[in-house]
Design a protein around this motif. Structure first.
Motif, PDB file in Angstrom:
ATOM      1  N   THR A 228       0.997  -1.065  -0.065  1.00 14.96           N
ATOM      2  CA  THR A 228       0.060   0.232  -0.156  1.00 14.96           C
ATOM      3  C   THR A 228       0.965   1.278  -0.443  1.00 14.96           C
ATOM      4  OG1 THR A 228       0.060   0.043   2.527  1.00 14.96           O
ATOM      5  CG2 THR A 228      -1.687  -1.263   1.596  1.00 14.96           C
ATOM      6  N   LYS A 229       0.459   2.292  -0.572  1.00 15.18           N
ATOM      7  CA  LYS A 229       0.899   3.685  -0.240  1.00 15.18           C
ATOM      8  C   LYS A 229       1.568   3.646   1.161  1.00 15.18           C
ATOM      9  CE  LYS A 229      -1.110   5.848  -4.321  1.00 15.18           C
ATOM     10  NZ  LYS A 229      -2.291   6.594  -5.082  1.00 15.18           N
ATOM     11  N   GLY A 230       0.666   3.510   2.348  1.00 20.62           N
ATOM     12  CA  GLY A 230       0.950   3.913   3.386  1.00 20.62           C
ATOM     13  C   GLY A 230       2.298   3.219   4.186  1.00 20.62           C
ATOM     14  N   PHE A 231       2.555   1.886   3.439  1.00 16.45           N
ATOM     15  CA  PHE A 231       3.474   1.128   4.152  1.00 16.45           C
ATOM     16  C   PHE A 231       4.920   1.824   2.791  1.00 16.45           C
ATOM     17  CE2 PHE A 231       6.524  -2.441   3.304  1.00 16.45           C
ATOM     18  CZ  PHE A 231       6.134  -2.850   4.306  1.00 16.45           C
ATOM     19  N   GLU A 232       4.512   1.860   1.312  1.00 17.70           N
ATOM     20  CA  GLU A 232       6.039   2.292   0.873  1.00 17.70           C
ATOM     21  C   GLU A 232       6.281   3.676   1.108  1.00 17.70           C
ATOM     22  OE1 GLU A 232       5.291  -0.023  -3.516  1.00 17.70           O
ATOM     23  OE2 GLU A 232       4.695   1.653  -3.061  1.00 17.70           O
ATOM     24  N   ASP A 233       4.839   4.733   1.945  1.00 13.40           N
ATOM     25  CA  ASP A 233       5.593   5.328   2.513  1.00 13.40           C
ATOM     26  C   ASP A 233       6.459   5.605   3.537  1.00 13.40           C
ATOM     27  OD1 ASP A 233       4.618   6.894   0.786  1.00 13.40           O
ATOM     28  OD2 ASP A 233       2.687   7.027   1.408  1.00 13.40           O
ATOM     29  N   THR A 234       6.183   4.800   4.483  1.00 19.94           N
ATOM     30  CA  THR A 234       6.694   4.736   6.026  1.00 19.94           C
ATOM     31  C   THR A 234       8.190   3.693   5.288  1.00 19.94           C
ATOM     32  OG1 THR A 234       4.777   4.492   7.360  1.00 19.94           O
ATOM     33  CG2 THR A 234       6.337   3.652   7.786  1.00 19.94           C
TER      34      THR A 234
ATOM     35  N   SER B  91      10.021   4.455   3.048  1.00 19.30           N
ATOM     36  CA  SER B  91      10.394   5.563   2.077  1.00 19.30           C
ATOM     37  C   SER B  91      11.299   6.049   3.312  1.00 19.30           C
ATOM     38  CB  SER B  91       9.776   5.927   1.278  1.00 19.30           C
ATOM     39  OG  SER B  91       9.728   5.390   0.271  1.00 19.30           O
ATOM     40  N   TRP B  92      10.784   6.897   4.040  1.00 16.57           N
ATOM     41  CA  TRP B  92      10.740   7.450   5.174  1.00 16.57           C
ATOM     42  C   TRP B  92      12.181   7.070   6.043  1.00 16.57           C
ATOM     43  CZ3 TRP B  92      11.055   7.933  10.398  1.00 16.57           C
ATOM     44  CH2 TRP B  92      11.227   8.953  11.425  1.00 16.57           C
ATOM     45  N   LEU B  93      12.039   5.404   6.433  1.00 17.06           N
ATOM     46  CA  LEU B  93      13.144   5.388   7.533  1.00 17.06           C
ATOM     47  C   LEU B  93      14.245   4.978   7.051  1.00 17.06           C
ATOM     48  CD1 LEU B  93      10.648   2.183   8.551  1.00 17.06           C
ATOM     49  CD2 LEU B  93      11.730   3.967   9.935  1.00 17.06           C
ATOM     50  N   ALA B  94      14.014   4.874   5.121  1.00 20.82           N
ATOM     51  CA  ALA B  94      14.862   4.368   4.657  1.00 20.82           C
ATOM     52  C   ALA B  94      16.284   6.284   4.659  1.00 20.82           C
ATOM     53  CB  ALA B  94      14.868   4.249   2.738  1.00 20.82           C
ATOM     54  N   THR B  95      15.577   6.960   4.709  1.00 20.15           N
ATOM     55  CA  THR B  95      16.532   8.860   5.316  1.00 20.15           C
ATOM     56  C   THR B  95      16.965   8.372   6.229  1.00 20.15           C
ATOM     57  OG1 THR B  95      14.143   9.580   5.917  1.00 20.15           O
ATOM     58  CG2 THR B  95      14.449   9.229   2.636  1.00 20.15           C
ATOM     59  N   ARG B  96      16.291   7.796   7.159  1.00 17.04           N
ATOM     60  CA  ARG B  96      17.197   7.838   9.031  1.00 17.04           C
ATOM     61  C   ARG B  96      17.993   6.671   8.930  1.00 17.04           C
ATOM     62  NH1 ARG B  96      14.003  11.343   7.364  1.00 17.04           N
ATOM     63  NH2 ARG B  96      12.732  13.076   8.671  1.00 17.04           N
ATOM     64  N   CYS B  97      17.624   5.370   8.368  1.00 20.31           N
ATOM     65  CA  CYS B  97      18.518   4.115   9.495  1.00 20.31           C
ATOM     66  C   CYS B  97      18.715   3.309   7.701  1.00 20.31           C
ATOM     67  CB  CYS B  97      17.348   3.340   9.753  1.00 20.31           C
ATOM     68  SG  CYS B  97      15.651   3.361  10.041  1.00 20.31           S
ATOM     69  N   SER B  98      19.979   2.828   8.147  1.00 17.75           N
ATOM     70  CA  SER B  98      20.212   2.101   6.682  1.00 17.75           C
ATOM     71  C   SER B  98      18.898   0.999   6.115  1.00 17.75           C
ATOM     72  CB  SER B  98      21.089   1.217   7.494  1.00 17.75           C
ATOM     73  OG  SER B  98      20.419  -0.213   7.777  1.00 17.75           O
ATOM     74  N   LYS B  99      19.238   0.819   5.528  1.00 19.36           N
ATOM     75  CA  LYS B  99      18.403   0.024   3.991  1.00 19.36           C
ATOM     76  C   LYS B  99      18.593  -1.116   4.782  1.00 19.36           C
ATOM     77  CE  LYS B  99      18.092  -0.740  -0.565  1.00 19.36           C
ATOM     78  NZ  LYS B  99      18.946  -0.608  -1.861  1.00 19.36           N
ATOM     79  N   SER B 100      19.112  -2.479   5.214  1.00 19.28           N
ATOM     80  CA  SER B 100      19.338  -3.264   5.879  1.00 19.28           C
ATOM     81  C   SER B 100      18.121  -2.680   7.119  1.00 19.28           C
ATOM     82  CB  SER B 100      20.436  -3.771   7.094  1.00 19.28           C
ATOM     83  OG  SER B 100      21.229  -3.891   5.653  1.00 19.28           O
ATOM     84  N   ALA B 101      18.758  -2.226   7.996  1.00 20.85           N
ATOM     85  CA  ALA B 101      17.943  -2.117   8.799  1.00 20.85           C
ATOM     86  C   ALA B 101      16.337  -1.526   9.261  1.00 20.85           C
ATOM     87  CB  ALA B 101      18.108  -0.168  10.015  1.00 20.85           C
TER      88      ALA B 101
ATOM     89  N   GLU C 127      14.662  -5.316   7.393  1.00 22.16           N
ATOM     90  CA  GLU C 127      14.357  -6.124   8.874  1.00 22.16           C
ATOM     91  C   GLU C 127      13.250  -5.405  10.064  1.00 22.16           C
ATOM     92  OE1 GLU C 127      18.000  -6.746  10.688  1.00 22.16           O
ATOM     93  OE2 GLU C 127      17.621  -7.744  13.195  1.00 22.16           O
ATOM     94  N   LEU C 128      13.198  -4.348   9.825  1.00 23.93           N
ATOM     95  CA  LEU C 128      12.035  -3.810  10.464  1.00 23.93           C
ATOM     96  C   LEU C 128      10.993  -3.712   9.802  1.00 23.93           C
ATOM     97  CD1 LEU C 128      11.081  -2.099  13.396  1.00 23.93           C
ATOM     98  CD2 LEU C 128      11.447  -0.147  11.316  1.00 23.93           C
ATOM     99  N   MET C 129      11.085  -4.161   8.238  1.00 20.89           N
ATOM    100  CA  MET C 129       9.644  -3.726   8.304  1.00 20.89           C
ATOM    101  C   MET C 129       9.197  -5.362   7.582  1.00 20.89           C
ATOM    102  SD  MET C 129       8.101  -0.986   8.285  1.00 20.89           S
ATOM    103  CE  MET C 129       6.833  -1.009   7.381  1.00 20.89           C
ATOM    104  N   ARG C 130      10.483  -6.130   7.353  1.00 20.95           N
ATOM    105  CA  ARG C 130      10.604  -7.856   7.218  1.00 20.95           C
ATOM    106  C   ARG C 130       9.697  -7.712   5.597  1.00 20.95           C
ATOM    107  NH1 ARG C 130       5.587  -9.853  11.280  1.00 20.95           N
ATOM    108  NH2 ARG C 130       5.178  -7.761  11.275  1.00 20.95           N
ATOM    109  N   VAL C 131      10.556  -6.992   4.637  1.00 23.60           N
ATOM    110  CA  VAL C 131      10.847  -6.890   3.423  1.00 23.60           C
ATOM    111  C   VAL C 131      12.055  -7.111   2.354  1.00 23.60           C
ATOM    112  CG1 VAL C 131       8.814  -5.484   3.122  1.00 23.60           C
ATOM    113  CG2 VAL C 131      10.998  -4.592   3.509  1.00 23.60           C
ATOM    114  N   ALA C 132      12.147  -7.550   1.595  1.00 22.76           N
ATOM    115  CA  ALA C 132      13.812  -8.284   0.885  1.00 22.76           C
ATOM    116  C   ALA C 132      14.864  -6.895   0.886  1.00 22.76           C
ATOM    117  CB  ALA C 132      13.869  -8.706  -0.577  1.00 22.76           C
TER     118      ALA C 132
END
Ligand SMILES: [Zn+2]
Length: 155
Positions: free
Chosen positions: A107-113, A115-125, A128-133
Motif C-alpha cells: 500500500t502507499k502507506g507502507f511504501e511511504d513509511t 521511504s521515510w525510514l530509509a532517510t533515517r536508517c540503513s537499508k538493512s535496518a 529487518e524492521l519492515m520484514r521486506v527484502a
C-alpha cells in the motif's frame, strides 16, 4: 465513527471502502481487509502508469492482495479488484487503485513509511524492521521518488 470507517483510518487508505475484515491463521496470523475503490474513483477507470482516464478492458486477474502496515505485531493485507484498462499510450495495463502505486504489492502507506525510514536508517535496518527484502526497499524508494517527481496529474 463506525467500524468500517475506523478500518479505513487505521489502514491509512483514501477513496477506499472497507467491505470486510477477516483473520487468517496462516503464517502466525494475518488480517485480510477486503476493499474496493469508492464509486466515483471506480467509475473513472484510469491507467495505472500515467493516470489518464482510459476505457475498461477486462477484470484482469481478479482479486489480488497488497501488504499494508502491520497492526501492532499482526501483518495486514488488503484485498481488492485489479481490473485492466486500455490506455492510448501504455496499452492494456492494470487500472490505478487508490491504495497502491502501479506495479507495487504494497500500500502507499507502507511504501511511504519504508521511504521515510530509509532517510533515517540503513537499508538493512529498514529491511529487518519492515520484514521486506533488502532489494524491495530499493524498489519501494524508487516508486515513491518517481511519484514525488512526477508532474502528471493523477486520478
Ligand atoms: Zn497510460
Amino acid at each position: 465513527m463506525r467500524g468500517k470507517r475506523i478500518w479505513e483510518r487505521l489502514l491509512g487508505v483514501e477513496k477506499t471502502v472497507v467491505e470486510s475484515v477477516e483473520f487468517e491463521e496462516r503464517d502466525g496470523g494475518v488480517v485480510v481487509v477486503g476493499v474496493r475503490a469508492r464509486s466515483r474513483w471506480e467509475r473513472r477507470a484510469c491507467c495505472g502508469v500515467c493516470g489518464r482516464r482510459s476505457p475498461r478492458y477486462d477484470a484482469g486477474g481478479g482479486h489480488r492482495r497488497w501488504r499494508a502496515l502491520d497492526l501492532g505485531t499482526v501483518p495486514v493485507e488488503i484485498e481488492g479488484a485489479a481490473p485492466r484498462v486500455c490506455c492510448a499510450e501504455h496499452g492494456v495495463v492494470v487500472a490505478a487503485v487508490p491504495w497502491a502505486r502501479h506495479g507495487s504489492w504494497f500500500t502507499k502507506g507502507f511504501e511511504d513509511t519504508v521511504s521515510w525510514l530509509a532517510t533515517r536508517c540503513s537499508k538493512s535496518a529498514v529491511s529487518e524492521l519492515m520484514r521486506v527484502a533488502w532489494r524491495t526497499v530499493g524498489r519501494i524508494i524508487g516508486r515513491v521518488a518517481a511519484e514525488a517527481g512526477s508532474v502528471v496529474e493523477r486520478c
